[in-house]
Write an enzyme that holds these catalytic residues in place. Structure first.
Site, PDB file in Angstrom:
ATOM      1  N   ARG A 177       0.825  -1.221   0.000  1.00 12.57           N
ATOM      2  CA  ARG A 177       0.000   0.000   0.000  1.00 12.57           C
ATOM      3  C   ARG A 177       0.863   1.277   0.000  1.00 12.57           C
ATOM      4  O   ARG A 177       0.530   2.271   0.662  1.00 12.57           O
ATOM      5  CB  ARG A 177      -0.953   0.033   1.199  1.00 12.57           C
ATOM      6  N   SER A 207     -10.849  -0.519   2.474  1.00 15.37           N
ATOM      7  CA  SER A 207     -10.214  -0.529   3.800  1.00 15.37           C
ATOM      8  C   SER A 207      -9.785   0.895   4.148  1.00 15.37           C
ATOM      9  O   SER A 207      -9.066   1.527   3.380  1.00 15.37           O
ATOM     10  CB  SER A 207      -8.957  -1.404   3.809  1.00 15.37           C
ATOM     11  N   GLU A 221      -5.080   4.124   5.275  1.00 12.48           N
ATOM     12  CA  GLU A 221      -4.807   3.827   3.858  1.00 12.48           C
ATOM     13  C   GLU A 221      -5.387   4.912   2.944  1.00 12.48           C
ATOM     14  O   GLU A 221      -4.768   5.318   1.955  1.00 12.48           O
ATOM     15  CB  GLU A 221      -5.409   2.467   3.476  1.00 12.48           C
TER      16      GLU A 221
HETATM   17  P1  FAD Z   1      -8.337   8.053  -6.550  1.00 15.98           P
HETATM   18  O1  FAD Z   1      -9.091   7.723  -5.308  1.00 15.98           O
HETATM   19  O2  FAD Z   1      -8.966   8.942  -7.528  1.00 15.98           O
HETATM   20  O3  FAD Z   1      -6.915   8.619  -6.144  1.00 15.98           O
HETATM   21  C1  FAD Z   1      -6.121   7.966  -5.178  1.00 15.98           C
HETATM   22  C2  FAD Z   1      -4.771   8.699  -5.065  1.00 15.98           C
HETATM   23  O4  FAD Z   1      -4.054   8.559  -6.290  1.00 15.98           O
HETATM   24  C3  FAD Z   1      -4.925  10.193  -4.867  1.00 15.98           C
HETATM   25  O5  FAD Z   1      -3.848  10.633  -4.065  1.00 15.98           O
HETATM   26  C4  FAD Z   1      -4.805  10.777  -6.273  1.00 15.98           C
HETATM   27  O6  FAD Z   1      -4.337  12.110  -6.297  1.00 15.98           O
HETATM   28  C5  FAD Z   1      -3.793   9.833  -6.898  1.00 15.98           C
HETATM   29  N1  FAD Z   1      -3.963   9.637  -8.341  1.00 15.98           N
HETATM   30  C6  FAD Z   1      -5.032   9.102  -8.968  1.00 15.98           C
HETATM   31  N2  FAD Z   1      -4.796   9.017 -10.290  1.00 15.98           N
HETATM   32  C7  FAD Z   1      -3.554   9.505 -10.504  1.00 15.98           C
HETATM   33  C8  FAD Z   1      -2.721   9.690 -11.659  1.00 15.98           C
HETATM   34  N3  FAD Z   1      -3.118   9.359 -12.889  1.00 15.98           N
HETATM   35  N4  FAD Z   1      -1.481  10.247 -11.483  1.00 15.98           N
HETATM   36  C9  FAD Z   1      -1.049  10.598 -10.256  1.00 15.98           C
HETATM   37  N5  FAD Z   1      -1.786  10.456  -9.137  1.00 15.98           N
HETATM   38  C10 FAD Z   1      -3.016   9.898  -9.256  1.00 15.98           C
HETATM   39  N6  FAD Z   1      -7.384  -1.076  -2.896  1.00 15.98           N
HETATM   40  C11 FAD Z   1      -6.565  -2.142  -2.898  1.00 15.98           C
HETATM   41  O7  FAD Z   1      -5.329  -1.995  -2.995  1.00 15.98           O
HETATM   42  N7  FAD Z   1      -7.043  -3.412  -2.778  1.00 15.98           N
HETATM   43  C12 FAD Z   1      -8.366  -3.673  -2.679  1.00 15.98           C
HETATM   44  O8  FAD Z   1      -8.766  -4.822  -2.600  1.00 15.98           O
HETATM   45  C13 FAD Z   1      -9.271  -2.567  -2.695  1.00 15.98           C
HETATM   46  N8  FAD Z   1     -10.601  -2.758  -2.567  1.00 15.98           N
HETATM   47  C14 FAD Z   1     -11.446  -1.700  -2.560  1.00 15.98           C
HETATM   48  C15 FAD Z   1     -12.822  -1.931  -2.442  1.00 15.98           C
HETATM   49  C16 FAD Z   1     -13.715  -0.881  -2.450  1.00 15.98           C
HETATM   50  C17 FAD Z   1     -15.203  -1.165  -2.333  1.00 15.98           C
HETATM   51  C18 FAD Z   1     -13.241   0.449  -2.603  1.00 15.98           C
HETATM   52  C19 FAD Z   1     -14.213   1.594  -2.659  1.00 15.98           C
HETATM   53  C20 FAD Z   1     -11.869   0.697  -2.697  1.00 15.98           C
HETATM   54  C21 FAD Z   1     -10.964  -0.377  -2.673  1.00 15.98           C
HETATM   55  N9  FAD Z   1      -9.573  -0.173  -2.775  1.00 15.98           N
HETATM   56  C22 FAD Z   1      -8.719  -1.250  -2.804  1.00 15.98           C
HETATM   57  C23 FAD Z   1      -9.016   1.193  -2.837  1.00 15.98           C
HETATM   58  C24 FAD Z   1      -9.009   1.804  -4.263  1.00 15.98           C
HETATM   59  O9  FAD Z   1      -9.877   1.108  -5.108  1.00 15.98           O
HETATM   60  C25 FAD Z   1      -7.610   1.773  -4.881  1.00 15.98           C
HETATM   61  O10 FAD Z   1      -6.703   2.482  -4.066  1.00 15.98           O
HETATM   62  C26 FAD Z   1      -7.590   2.401  -6.284  1.00 15.98           C
HETATM   63  O11 FAD Z   1      -6.328   2.197  -6.885  1.00 15.98           O
HETATM   64  C27 FAD Z   1      -7.901   3.897  -6.284  1.00 15.98           C
HETATM   65  O12 FAD Z   1      -8.052   4.287  -7.634  1.00 15.98           O
HETATM   66  P2  FAD Z   1      -8.786   5.635  -8.019  1.00 15.98           P
HETATM   67  O13 FAD Z   1      -8.623   5.811  -9.491  1.00 15.98           O
HETATM   68  O14 FAD Z   1     -10.163   5.632  -7.506  1.00 15.98           O
HETATM   69  O15 FAD Z   1      -7.886   6.687  -7.244  1.00 15.98           O
HETATM   70  N1  EPU Z   2     -11.403 -10.056  10.035  1.00 18.08           N
HETATM   71  C1  EPU Z   2     -12.018  -9.791  11.253  1.00 18.08           C
HETATM   72  N2  EPU Z   2     -13.124  -8.992  11.243  1.00 18.08           N
HETATM   73  C2  EPU Z   2     -13.640  -8.471  10.108  1.00 18.08           C
HETATM   74  C3  EPU Z   2     -13.020  -8.759   8.873  1.00 18.08           C
HETATM   75  C4  EPU Z   2     -11.881  -9.556   8.868  1.00 18.08           C
HETATM   76  O1  EPU Z   2     -11.575 -10.253  12.295  1.00 18.08           O
HETATM   77  O2  EPU Z   2     -14.637  -7.730  10.196  1.00 18.08           O
HETATM   78  C5  EPU Z   2     -10.173 -10.865  10.041  1.00 18.08           C
HETATM   79  C6  EPU Z   2     -10.398 -12.332   9.762  1.00 18.08           C
HETATM   80  O3  EPU Z   2      -9.502 -13.060  10.589  1.00 18.08           O
HETATM   81  C7  EPU Z   2      -9.968 -12.500   8.316  1.00 18.08           C
HETATM   82  C8  EPU Z   2      -8.867 -11.454   8.190  1.00 18.08           C
HETATM   83  O4  EPU Z   2      -9.296 -10.385   9.030  1.00 18.08           O
HETATM   84  O5  EPU Z   2      -9.473 -13.781   8.057  1.00 18.08           O
HETATM   85  C9  EPU Z   2      -8.627 -10.950   6.776  1.00 18.08           C
HETATM   86  O6  EPU Z   2      -9.845 -10.434   6.256  1.00 18.08           O
HETATM   87  P1  EPU Z   2     -10.056 -10.179   4.690  1.00 18.08           P
HETATM   88  O7  EPU Z   2      -9.708 -11.417   3.925  1.00 18.08           O
HETATM   89  O8  EPU Z   2     -11.421  -9.625   4.500  1.00 18.08           O
HETATM   90  O9  EPU Z   2      -8.967  -9.116   4.306  1.00 18.08           O
HETATM   91  P2  EPU Z   2      -8.411  -7.796   5.039  1.00 18.08           P
HETATM   92  O10 EPU Z   2      -7.058  -8.092   5.560  1.00 18.08           O
HETATM   93  O11 EPU Z   2      -9.399  -7.245   5.989  1.00 18.08           O
HETATM   94  C10 EPU Z   2      -7.157  -6.949   2.931  1.00 18.08           C
HETATM   95  C11 EPU Z   2      -7.034  -5.687   2.133  1.00 18.08           C
HETATM   96  C12 EPU Z   2      -8.213  -5.541   1.181  1.00 18.08           C
HETATM   97  C13 EPU Z   2      -8.203  -6.739   0.231  1.00 18.08           C
HETATM   98  C14 EPU Z   2      -8.326  -8.019   1.069  1.00 18.08           C
HETATM   99  C15 EPU Z   2      -8.185  -9.260   0.223  1.00 18.08           C
HETATM  100  C16 EPU Z   2      -5.762  -4.102   3.419  1.00 18.08           C
HETATM  101  C17 EPU Z   2      -5.786  -2.865   4.232  1.00 18.08           C
HETATM  102  N3  EPU Z   2      -6.952  -4.533   2.994  1.00 18.08           N
HETATM  103  O12 EPU Z   2      -8.286  -6.810   3.782  1.00 18.08           O
HETATM  104  O13 EPU Z   2      -7.998  -4.366   0.409  1.00 18.08           O
HETATM  105  O14 EPU Z   2      -9.276  -6.670  -0.680  1.00 18.08           O
HETATM  106  O15 EPU Z   2      -7.253  -8.055   2.045  1.00 18.08           O
HETATM  107  O16 EPU Z   2      -6.865  -9.428  -0.139  1.00 18.08           O
HETATM  108  O17 EPU Z   2      -4.697  -4.644   3.148  1.00 18.08           O
HETATM  109  C18 EPU Z   2      -8.397  -2.019   0.359  1.00 18.08           C
HETATM  110  O18 EPU Z   2      -7.165  -1.878   0.413  1.00 18.08           O
HETATM  111  O19 EPU Z   2      -9.185  -1.038   0.230  1.00 18.08           O
HETATM  112  C19 EPU Z   2      -8.965  -3.366   0.417  1.00 18.08           C
HETATM  113  C20 EPU Z   2     -10.272  -3.613   0.423  1.00 18.08           C
END
Ligand code: FAD
Ligand code: EPU
Length: 340
Positions: free
Chosen positions: A166, A240, A336
């Site tokens: 991240r 997250s 994050e």
């Molecule tokens: P934005 O939110 O628009 O921007 C994020 C940052 O990047 C800002 O600082 C912005 O200024 C900068 N930025 C954006 N585009 C550019 C560019 N072209 N050049 C320079 N800077 C730029 N993240 C994960 O890693 N794993 C996950 O599993 C995950 N699951 C998610 C689930 C949900 C439901 C949601 C809502 C979010 C999740 N995220 C996850 C977070 C998010 O989707 C990612 O961080 C994604 O890459 C953000 O993309 P964005 O285009 O929306 O960026």
């Molecule tokens: N857990 C709890 N309570 C909850 C949810 C999860 O105790 O409410 C515990 C459980 O033990 C579970 C563990 O957390 O096994 C891991 O949970 P999960 O698989 O849902 O993943 P996470 O660690 O909570 C991370 C990323 C997610 C990504 C998933 C899958 C971060 C900060 N978040 O979540 O990324 O989708 O793993 O790989 O690393 C994001 O970055 O926005 C994001 C959604």
């Protein structure tokens, strides 16, 4: 196409937290030439500039007194290939999940575990997006970015981006200095699937599937995500809110003595990943709601906006959560989401 500029523009529909703030100016740009032209002749020089992709990792806490620049550039191109690999370049404004589907349908392997992550390709290196045992850095080849001051275009190798959990150079030394224009990935033509993440392995065990394709991995990831994470169109959120927490083996064992159920995942650097969601849940926050700001009922790491929460209300809740985790576990959670 002519540059689209709007004044006093609402960002409510441009951030997945659904926060209703205004930007002084909003500029949408459709190609790299326009981006360069805008930077070189910037009529708003001196005002803060914020680059926006899909707005899925941002929390706005106040009106933005500057220029929001939305990158809308599109295009996916195969730039080289050999027997084993294919190099696929995607423009920054491509929707990440469309790009994943493009590659999965062509059987180019490596990013299928990253299906359904919201946002655009251009933001994917900023925090080195990751999910289900894979990070984008695993297939990242290079990116092109433009310096916001000089308009100079530079190629960044993987090493130059310092992609970590991240994190990247664009969140640190080069924060706010570059607009990412495109990202190139090195994908495999003979994909080997990654089912190292418990939730995926369980999904395939339940279905009794032995020989697994990347299309099936993509579908499994989508099923798991739909089951656990709120869809922003239904309940506004930014994924997250906090990062997971990495600690030494020694510290983990000490915690395990006090909390025998604490889940810890051993990592390759012989430290442990603590699930921050678990820590938050133990502090009693899961499913809690204060006004329209809340902690999701199925995923304690995800803060949500049930309707008209202000950014500051979400931030206040986040700080309360941080304080109680610190008090109970002596652990300082790191945010994050980008707070603006
Ligand atoms: P934005 O939110 O628009 O921007 C994020 C940052 O990047 C800002 O600082 C912005 O200024 C900068 N930025 C954006 N585009 C550019 C560019 N072209 N050049 C320079 N800077 C730029 N993240 C994960 O890693 N794993 C996950 O599993 C995950 N699951 C998610 C689930 C949900 C439901 C949601 C809502 C979010 C999740 N995220 C996850 C977070 C998010 O989707 C990612 O961080 C994604 O890459 C953000 O993309 P964005 O285009 O929306 O960026
Ligand atoms: N857990 C709890 N309570 C909850 C949810 C999860 O105790 O409410 C515990 C459980 O033990 C579970 C563990 O957390 O096994 C891991 O949970 P999960 O698989 O849902 O993943 P996470 O660690 O909570 C991370 C990323 C997610 C990504 C998933 C899958 C971060 C900060 N978040 O979540 O990324 O989708 O793993 O790989 O690393 C994001 O970055 O926005 C994001 C959604």
């Amino acid at each position: 196409m002519v540059m689209q500029v709007k004044e006093k523009y609402s960002l409510k529909h441009l951030n997945t937290f659904g926060i209703d703030v205004m930007t002084k100016y909003f500029v949408g740009l459709d190609n790299d030439r326009e981006i360069k032209k805008f930077l070189l002749n910037n009529p708003y020089k001196g005002l803060p500039l914020l680059i926006l992709g899909g707005g899925s990792n941002i929390l706005f806490t106040k009106d933005f007194d500057g220029v929001v620049l939305k990158v809308n550039t599109k295009g996916i191109e195969i730039i080289a290939e050999d027997f084993e690999n294919v190099f696929v370049k995607a423009k920054a404004g491509e929707v990440w999940n469309d790009f994943v589907n493009f590659c999965v349908e062509k059987n180019y392997g490596g990013i299928e575990n990253l299906a359904m992550i919201p946002g655009c390709v251009g933001a994917s290196p900023i925090q080195n997006i990751g999910a289900y045992g894979v990070e984008m850095k695993d297939t990242f080849h290079q990116l092109e970015a433009i310096n916001i001051h000089s308009g100079e275009i530079k190629k960044f190798t993987k090493a130059e981006c310092t992609l970590e959990y991240r994190d990247s150079i664009f969140k640190n030394e080069l924060k706010g200095q570059y607009i990412i224009l495109s990202v190139t990935f090195k994908l495999s033509k003979n994909p080997v699937v990654n089912i190292s993440y418990g939730a995926i392995r369980k999904d395939f065990e339940l279905m009794g599937i032995k020989s697994i394709t990347i299309q099936e991995i993509r579908d499994a990831v989508c099923r798991i995500r739909l089951n656990k994470l709120p869809i922003p169109d239904e309940i506004a959120n930014a994924g997250s809110f906090f990062k997971n927490y990495y600690i030494s083996k020694k510290k983990f064992e000490t915690l395990k003595n006090s909390y025998p159920d604490i889940p810890g995942f051993k990592t390759e650097h012989s430290c442990y990943k603590l699930a921050s969601a678990w820590l938050i849940e133990q502090c009693g926050w899961k499913g809690k709601r204060i006004g329209d700001a809340g902690v999701h009922e199925k995923q304690a790491l995800v803060l949500v906006n049930y309707g008209s929460a202000k950014g500051n209300e979400i931030l206040k809740l986040a700080n309360q959560i941080k304080n109680s985790v610190k008090e109970k576990f002596c652990i300082e959670l790191e945010t994050e989401v980008n707070i603006i």
